[in-house]
Write a protein that holds these residues in place. Sequence first.
Motif, PDB file in Angstrom:
ATOM      1  N   LYS A 164     -40.416 -18.405   6.971  1.00 43.24           N
ATOM      2  CA  LYS A 164     -41.565 -18.887   7.212  1.00 43.24           C
ATOM      3  C   LYS A 164     -41.609 -18.266   8.437  1.00 43.24           C
ATOM      4  O   LYS A 164     -43.355 -17.521   8.847  1.00 43.24           O
ATOM      5  N   GLN A 216     -45.427 -15.189   9.510  1.00 48.49           N
ATOM      6  CA  GLN A 216     -46.135 -16.415  10.549  1.00 48.49           C
ATOM      7  C   GLN A 216     -45.699 -14.565  11.340  1.00 48.49           C
ATOM      8  O   GLN A 216     -47.946 -14.418  12.007  1.00 48.49           O
ATOM      9  N   LYS A 217     -45.114 -13.870  11.671  1.00 49.89           N
ATOM     10  CA  LYS A 217     -45.145 -13.218  13.113  1.00 49.89           C
ATOM     11  C   LYS A 217     -46.505 -12.255  12.000  1.00 49.89           C
ATOM     12  O   LYS A 217     -46.858 -11.634  13.103  1.00 49.89           O
ATOM     13  N   THR A 277     -48.838 -12.556  10.172  1.00 45.07           N
ATOM     14  CA  THR A 277     -50.307 -12.740  10.071  1.00 45.07           C
ATOM     15  C   THR A 277     -50.488 -12.821  11.559  1.00 45.07           C
ATOM     16  O   THR A 277     -51.409 -12.421  11.732  1.00 45.07           O
ATOM     17  N   PHE A 323     -50.411 -20.764  15.030  1.00 43.11           N
ATOM     18  CA  PHE A 323     -48.917 -20.188  14.159  1.00 43.11           C
ATOM     19  C   PHE A 323     -47.838 -20.203  15.617  1.00 43.11           C
ATOM     20  O   PHE A 323     -47.468 -21.135  15.705  1.00 43.11           O
ATOM     21  N   VAL A 379     -44.332 -22.648  15.180  1.00 44.55           N
ATOM     22  CA  VAL A 379     -43.118 -22.047  15.532  1.00 44.55           C
ATOM     23  C   VAL A 379     -42.036 -23.015  15.518  1.00 44.55           C
ATOM     24  O   VAL A 379     -41.004 -23.374  15.707  1.00 44.55           O
TER      25      VAL A 379
END
Length: 55
Positions: free
Chosen positions: A9, A13-14, A16, A45, A49
Amino acid sequence: MKILLVEDKIEMQKSTIIALLSLAIGICTGSELYQPFAIAVIGGFLIAVPLLLIV
């Protein structure tokens, strides 16, 4: 097993965030339309996180 899911995950996210940086900065064609969307997604995001790691 749960650690691998968290790592996946975070990596998603990184990637994106990196992909949306060009829109947020405004260096792409048509970025005037998508710039607020990109900034909102990146902010979401960045907040998600730490919450993912805590909860």
